[in-house]
Design a protein around this motif. Structure first.
Motif, PDB file in Angstrom:
ATOM      1  N   ASP A 152       9.042 -33.040   5.154  1.00 49.05           N
ATOM      2  CA  ASP A 152       7.722 -32.594   5.595  1.00 49.05           C
ATOM      3  C   ASP A 152       7.882 -31.243   6.287  1.00 49.05           C
ATOM      4  O   ASP A 152       8.890 -30.992   6.963  1.00 49.05           O
ATOM      5  N   ASN A 153       6.887 -30.399   6.119  1.00 49.83           N
ATOM      6  CA  ASN A 153       6.897 -29.078   6.749  1.00 49.83           C
ATOM      7  C   ASN A 153       8.221 -28.349   6.482  1.00 49.83           C
ATOM      8  O   ASN A 153       9.006 -28.091   7.397  1.00 49.83           O
ATOM      9  N   PRO A 154       8.494 -28.022   5.223  1.00 56.32           N
ATOM     10  CA  PRO A 154       9.777 -27.388   4.866  1.00 56.32           C
ATOM     11  C   PRO A 154      10.018 -26.051   5.549  1.00 56.32           C
ATOM     12  O   PRO A 154      11.174 -25.681   5.781  1.00 56.32           O
ATOM     13  N   VAL A 155       8.956 -25.334   5.891  1.00 58.17           N
ATOM     14  CA  VAL A 155       9.136 -24.042   6.581  1.00 58.17           C
ATOM     15  C   VAL A 155       9.755 -24.271   7.960  1.00 58.17           C
ATOM     16  O   VAL A 155      10.709 -23.588   8.353  1.00 58.17           O
ATOM     17  N   HIS A 156       9.222 -25.240   8.689  1.00 62.51           N
ATOM     18  CA  HIS A 156       9.779 -25.558  10.009  1.00 62.51           C
ATOM     19  C   HIS A 156      11.206 -26.087   9.884  1.00 62.51           C
ATOM     20  O   HIS A 156      12.076 -25.772  10.708  1.00 62.51           O
ATOM     21  N   ALA A 157      11.458 -26.902   8.854  1.00 67.15           N
ATOM     22  CA  ALA A 157      12.805 -27.424   8.634  1.00 67.15           C
ATOM     23  C   ALA A 157      13.795 -26.285   8.398  1.00 67.15           C
ATOM     24  O   ALA A 157      14.920 -26.306   8.923  1.00 67.15           O
ATOM     25  N   GLU A 158      13.369 -25.303   7.615  1.00 68.53           N
ATOM     26  CA  GLU A 158      14.243 -24.157   7.345  1.00 68.53           C
ATOM     27  C   GLU A 158      14.511 -23.368   8.616  1.00 68.53           C
ATOM     28  O   GLU A 158      15.640 -22.922   8.863  1.00 68.53           O
ATOM     29  N   GLN A 159      13.508 -23.197   9.448  1.00 71.03           N
ATOM     30  CA  GLN A 159      13.694 -22.489  10.718  1.00 71.03           C
ATOM     31  C   GLN A 159      14.687 -23.227  11.614  1.00 71.03           C
ATOM     32  O   GLN A 159      15.560 -22.603  12.237  1.00 71.03           O
ATOM     33  N   SER A 160      14.553 -24.536  11.671  1.00 72.85           N
ATOM     34  CA  SER A 160      15.481 -25.338  12.479  1.00 72.85           C
ATOM     35  C   SER A 160      16.904 -25.197  11.958  1.00 72.85           C
ATOM     36  O   SER A 160      17.852 -24.985  12.733  1.00 72.85           O
ATOM     37  N   TYR A 161      17.031 -25.308  10.656  1.00 75.13           N
ATOM     38  CA  TYR A 161      18.367 -25.217  10.062  1.00 75.13           C
ATOM     39  C   TYR A 161      19.007 -23.856  10.341  1.00 75.13           C
ATOM     40  O   TYR A 161      20.200 -23.780  10.677  1.00 75.13           O
ATOM     41  N   GLN A 162      18.221 -22.793  10.230  1.00 78.85           N
ATOM     42  CA  GLN A 162      18.765 -21.460  10.477  1.00 78.85           C
ATOM     43  C   GLN A 162      19.212 -21.289  11.927  1.00 78.85           C
ATOM     44  O   GLN A 162      20.212 -20.611  12.188  1.00 78.85           O
ATOM     45  N   ARG A 163      18.505 -21.904  12.848  1.00 79.83           N
ATOM     46  CA  ARG A 163      18.927 -21.840  14.264  1.00 79.83           C
ATOM     47  C   ARG A 163      20.295 -22.503  14.444  1.00 79.83           C
ATOM     48  O   ARG A 163      21.163 -21.973  15.137  1.00 79.83           O
ATOM     49  N   TRP A 164      20.472 -23.658  13.813  1.00 78.59           N
ATOM     50  CA  TRP A 164      21.759 -24.360  13.928  1.00 78.59           C
ATOM     51  C   TRP A 164      22.870 -23.544  13.274  1.00 78.59           C
ATOM     52  O   TRP A 164      23.972 -23.418  13.804  1.00 78.59           O
ATOM     53  N   ALA A 165      22.564 -23.002  12.096  1.00 74.18           N
ATOM     54  CA  ALA A 165      23.577 -22.235  11.364  1.00 74.18           C
ATOM     55  C   ALA A 165      23.956 -20.973  12.136  1.00 74.18           C
ATOM     56  O   ALA A 165      25.141 -20.609  12.224  1.00 74.18           O
ATOM     57  N   ASP A 166      22.964 -20.306  12.718  1.00 72.73           N
ATOM     58  CA  ASP A 166      23.247 -19.089  13.497  1.00 72.73           C
ATOM     59  C   ASP A 166      24.098 -19.426  14.723  1.00 72.73           C
ATOM     60  O   ASP A 166      25.057 -18.712  15.053  1.00 72.73           O
ATOM     61  N   ALA A 167      23.744 -20.526  15.404  1.00 71.96           N
ATOM     62  CA  ALA A 167      24.503 -20.926  16.593  1.00 71.96           C
ATOM     63  C   ALA A 167      25.927 -21.311  16.236  1.00 71.96           C
ATOM     64  O   ALA A 167      26.865 -21.138  17.031  1.00 71.96           O
ATOM     65  N   ALA A 168      26.086 -21.847  15.006  1.00 72.22           N
ATOM     66  CA  ALA A 168      27.416 -22.255  14.550  1.00 72.22           C
ATOM     67  C   ALA A 168      28.218 -21.091  13.995  1.00 72.22           C
ATOM     68  O   ALA A 168      29.407 -21.244  13.690  1.00 72.22           O
ATOM     69  N   GLY A 169      27.558 -19.951  13.844  1.00 73.90           N
ATOM     70  CA  GLY A 169      28.249 -18.790  13.297  1.00 73.90           C
ATOM     71  C   GLY A 169      28.401 -18.834  11.800  1.00 73.90           C
ATOM     72  O   GLY A 169      29.264 -18.170  11.227  1.00 73.90           O
ATOM     73  N   SER A 170      27.552 -19.652  11.141  1.00 73.15           N
ATOM     74  CA  SER A 170      27.643 -19.780   9.679  1.00 73.15           C
ATOM     75  C   SER A 170      26.888 -18.650   8.999  1.00 73.15           C
ATOM     76  O   SER A 170      25.933 -18.103   9.532  1.00 73.15           O
ATOM     77  N   VAL A 175      26.457 -29.329  11.907  1.00 76.55           N
ATOM     78  CA  VAL A 175      26.083 -30.679  12.348  1.00 76.55           C
ATOM     79  C   VAL A 175      26.171 -30.776  13.870  1.00 76.55           C
ATOM     80  O   VAL A 175      25.289 -31.347  14.526  1.00 76.55           O
ATOM     81  N   GLU A 176      27.213 -30.206  14.440  1.00 78.02           N
ATOM     82  CA  GLU A 176      27.360 -30.263  15.900  1.00 78.02           C
ATOM     83  C   GLU A 176      26.216 -29.531  16.596  1.00 78.02           C
ATOM     84  O   GLU A 176      25.671 -30.021  17.597  1.00 78.02           O
ATOM     85  N   GLN A 177      25.824 -28.379  16.083  1.00 77.43           N
ATOM     86  CA  GLN A 177      24.708 -27.653  16.689  1.00 77.43           C
ATOM     87  C   GLN A 177      23.407 -28.435  16.555  1.00 77.43           C
ATOM     88  O   GLN A 177      22.577 -28.445  17.474  1.00 77.43           O
ATOM     89  N   ALA A 178      23.229 -29.116  15.433  1.00 78.26           N
ATOM     90  CA  ALA A 178      22.040 -29.944  15.257  1.00 78.26           C
ATOM     91  C   ALA A 178      22.025 -31.088  16.268  1.00 78.26           C
ATOM     92  O   ALA A 178      20.977 -31.417  16.843  1.00 78.26           O
ATOM     93  N   MET A 179      23.182 -31.696  16.506  1.00 76.09           N
ATOM     94  CA  MET A 179      23.262 -32.777  17.483  1.00 76.09           C
ATOM     95  C   MET A 179      23.037 -32.253  18.907  1.00 76.09           C
ATOM     96  O   MET A 179      22.434 -32.937  19.748  1.00 76.09           O
ATOM     97  N   LYS A 180      23.484 -31.048  19.180  1.00 76.90           N
ATOM     98  CA  LYS A 180      23.208 -30.437  20.486  1.00 76.90           C
ATOM     99  C   LYS A 180      21.714 -30.215  20.666  1.00 76.90           C
ATOM    100  O   LYS A 180      21.165 -30.428  21.759  1.00 76.90           O
ATOM    101  N   SER A 181      21.061 -29.778  19.597  1.00 77.57           N
ATOM    102  CA  SER A 181      19.614 -29.569  19.646  1.00 77.57           C
ATOM    103  C   SER A 181      18.886 -30.871  19.939  1.00 77.57           C
ATOM    104  O   SER A 181      17.982 -30.928  20.778  1.00 77.57           O
ATOM    105  N   LEU A 182      19.294 -31.946  19.275  1.00 79.46           N
ATOM    106  CA  LEU A 182      18.692 -33.254  19.510  1.00 79.46           C
ATOM    107  C   LEU A 182      18.949 -33.722  20.938  1.00 79.46           C
ATOM    108  O   LEU A 182      18.039 -34.200  21.633  1.00 79.46           O
TER     109      LEU A 182
END
Length: 259
Positions: A241-259, A162-169
């Motif tokens: 909408d656009n689940p492929v892009h959503a998955e890419q975004s989520y993976q970026r946050w998870a990778d940055a978070a070390g998940s 969640v923190e990485q997602a908020m940083k992205s925003l």
């Protein structure tokens, strides 16, 4: 407002003389930072004209502030009085002392530019609890542990994704306004829905406080809080909408978070 020095002078006995201590601290901060302007912020004109501040400040200083005249502090800085209604912006580097501080007052302070330091003097210990949680200010009069110089910052978002997602925003949002731009609001909604779709959640108030700490103005952060509350309260996982892009975004946050 990210590099502002923040200090809390808790008033445990509601003594008017406590305000005078706050003025001395603000004057010292002005001297050490070569700042020649101190703003004495009170809730309303009535807060200044009532008896308590007359006793604390002394007749000469009090009468000048009531008449709208600045007073010269020992450091040479000029201190002027403002109220919640009259203070609209700060045009040059200043130290502000928030007298009888409330959360509304501290939200206003957080929205100001050109502040070098803030001295908060609340009338009751819990009056600015959210501000304390957001900024972890130096608490004056509180014993320090050996080897520490300031209060450790409170972790506001526990979930690292969640923190990485908020940083992205935050990295793309327009933080210069108290109103979220429609495109920023749409992006915030999408990010929060992606998080909810992957079973992430966080207290919405913590999202707001995190945002303020990271450069959002208070009103915009409150809107983000509302969006987070709605998204995380959804009973069913939202369709994206656009689940492929959503998955890419989520993976970026998870990778940055070390998940």
């Amino acid at each position: 407002m990210l590099n502002v020095q923040r200090l809390l002078l808790p008033d445990t006995n509601q003594s008017p003389l406590h305000i005078l201590a706050g003025v001395k601290i603000a004057d010292r901060l002005g001297e050490t930072s070569n700042t020649l302007e101190v703003i004495f912020l009170v809730p309303a004109k009535a807060s200044l004209t009532s008896g308590a501040l007359h006793e604390a400040l002394g007749s000469t200083v009090h009468n000048s502030l009531v008449k709208g005249k600045p007073v010269t502090l020992p450091s040479g800085a000029q201190m002027r009085c403002e109220t919640m209604k009259t203070l609209q912006w700060v045009t040059k580097p200043s130290v502000i002392i928030a007298v009888f501080a409330s959360q509304d007052m501290m939200d206003k302070v957080d929205a100001l530019q050109n502040l070098v330091a803030v001295v908060a003097v609340p009338w009751t210990p819990d009056a600015i609890e959210d501000w304390n949680k957001t900024w972890s200010p130096q608490v004056l009069g509180k014993p320090k542990k050996v080897g520490t110089s300031a209060q450790a910052a409170t972790k506001l978002i526990d979930d690292p994704v969640v923190e990485q997602a908020m940083k992205s925003l935050t990295s793309v949002a327009n933080l210069a306004t108290n109103v979220l731009h429609p495109s920023d609001e749409d992006l915030a909604k999408r990010i929060l829905r992606i998080l909810r779709s992957r079973d992430h959640g966080e207290p919405a108030e913590n999202i707001k406080l995190w945002a303020i700490r990271n450069g959002w103005l208070p009103k915009a952060a409150e809107r983000l809080e509302t969006l987070a509350e709605k998204a995380f309260a959804l009973r069913a996982k939202p369709k994206l909408d656009n689940p492929v892009h959503a998955e890419q975004s989520y993976q970026r946050w998870a990778d940055a978070a070390g998940s």
